[in-house]
Design an enzyme around this catalytic site. Structure first.
Site, PDB file in Angstrom:
ATOM      1  CG  HIS A 162      -0.463  -0.019   2.639  1.00  0.00           C
ATOM      2  ND1 HIS A 162       0.482   0.759   3.051  1.00  0.00           N
ATOM      3  CD2 HIS A 162      -0.007  -1.325   3.702  1.00  0.00           C
ATOM      4  CE1 HIS A 162       1.362   0.019   3.690  1.00  0.00           C
ATOM      5  NE2 HIS A 162       0.222  -0.961   4.494  1.00  0.00           N
TER       6      HIS A 162
ATOM      7  CG  HIS B 241       4.756  -1.406   2.383  1.00  0.00           C
ATOM      8  ND1 HIS B 241       2.702  -2.478   1.932  1.00  0.00           N
ATOM      9  CD2 HIS B 241       5.276  -2.715   3.414  1.00  0.00           C
ATOM     10  CE1 HIS B 241       2.793  -3.232   2.801  1.00  0.00           C
ATOM     11  NE2 HIS B 241       4.008  -3.115   3.582  1.00  0.00           N
TER      12      HIS B 241
ATOM     13  CG  ASP C 231       3.966  -1.684  12.574  1.00  0.00           C
ATOM     14  OD1 ASP C 231       3.727  -2.521  12.572  1.00  0.00           O
ATOM     15  OD2 ASP C 231       4.320  -1.677  10.449  1.00  0.00           O
TER      16      ASP C 231
END
Ligand code: AMP
Length: 263
Positions: free
Chosen positions: A19, A22, A134
């Protein structure tokens, strides 16, 4: 397997189902280096039993063309047998892996640290790119590269979001239309807490409790919602060098998000 690297190489490790998040990492690698490499490997070692390894979204053909479109020079998509021909030696990063995601997903960060170390040794990049989406993973990888003196620089990139604020994630594909409508509340809640902290209306712990209640009332099964120090991920009452972190289940989908306050 011989090393890809040498020269000026930027590297983006991924699990595919690309997506814009990335792609933003790939474009950064492409723009800043002579060559850009991406790995696509759904790493079984970072999924525990009962997690979504088998249903994790996979679409290699689409991913290949998206990576090509982003100007990536090398796409490394190894098989499971190539990466793990036998039971692997593993890397365990201490302390910061024992809380939050690490606590809810036992063994997860051992799997992440192990595969990232292996990928670094295969690809030999100058700089590797990861997403702040993350956040705990970023800190685990930073700690691992420092502790093991791995000669790779790390670059962490901002989270790419949908127009309504939802952080892009491959797992968003699991959300039902109704859950998808609710999901941006996660980011909205973090923004609300940040705003209130700024105004100093209430104590941080009171704001966090109110926000947890609000999410629960709105159908979220909150795993954690905390204000933590970026130094060690321990809870703090100060927003200096800290972040709000949240993990919550919405239906069967586990969503995470965060909001950083820099130094
Ligand atoms: P994954 O394929 O989920 O392992 O993610 C590969 C890389 O993309 C990781 O460094 C993620 O942190 C990063 N990433 C995932 N989602 C986003 C996003 N919404 N914005 C920026 N980076 C992201």
């Amino acid at each position: 397997m011989s090393a890809l690297g040498g020269g000026d190489l930027g590297f983006v490790p991924t699990m595919g189902a690309f997506h814009e998040g990335h792609l933003s990492l790939m474009r950064a690698a492409r723009e800043r280096h002579e060559r850009a490499a991406v790995s696509l490997f759904v790493n079984p070692l970072q999924f525990s039993r009962g997690e979504d390894l088998d249903r994790y979204p996979r679409n290699e053909e689409r991913d290949f063309s998206l990576a090509e479109g982003a100007g990536v020079d090398y796409l490394f998509a190894p098989s499971r047998g190539e990466i793990y021909p036998r039971e692997s030696t593993t890397i365990r990063v201490p302390e910061i892996t024992e809380i939050w995601e690490g606590k809810s997903r036992p063994g997860h960060f051992d799997g992440v640290a192990t595969v990232v170390a292996k990928l670094f040794n295969i690809v030999h990049p100058q700089i590797a790119y990861f997403g702040w989406k993350d956040l705990q993973q970023c800190l685990v990888i930073r700690r691992m590269t420092e502790d093991l003196n791995i000669p790779v620089e790390l670059e962490f990139m901002e989270t790419v979001r949908e127009p309504d604020g939802l952080a892009l994630s491959s797992r968003n594909a699991y959300l039902s239309p109704e859950e998808r409508q609710k999901a941006p509340r996660l980011q909205g809640t973090l923004a609300w807490i940040a705003d209130e902290l700024d105004k100093k209306t209430r104590e941080p712990q009171e704001l966090l409790a109110m926000a947890r209640e609000d999410l629960t009332r709105n159908g979220f099964d909150v795993d954690y919602l905390e204000l933590v120090s970026l130094a060690d991920l321990q809870p703090t009452n100060s927003s200096r060098n800290a972040a709000l972190i949240v993990a919550s289940r919405l239906g069967t989908t586990r969503l995470i998000d965060n909001l950083r306050f820099d130094a």
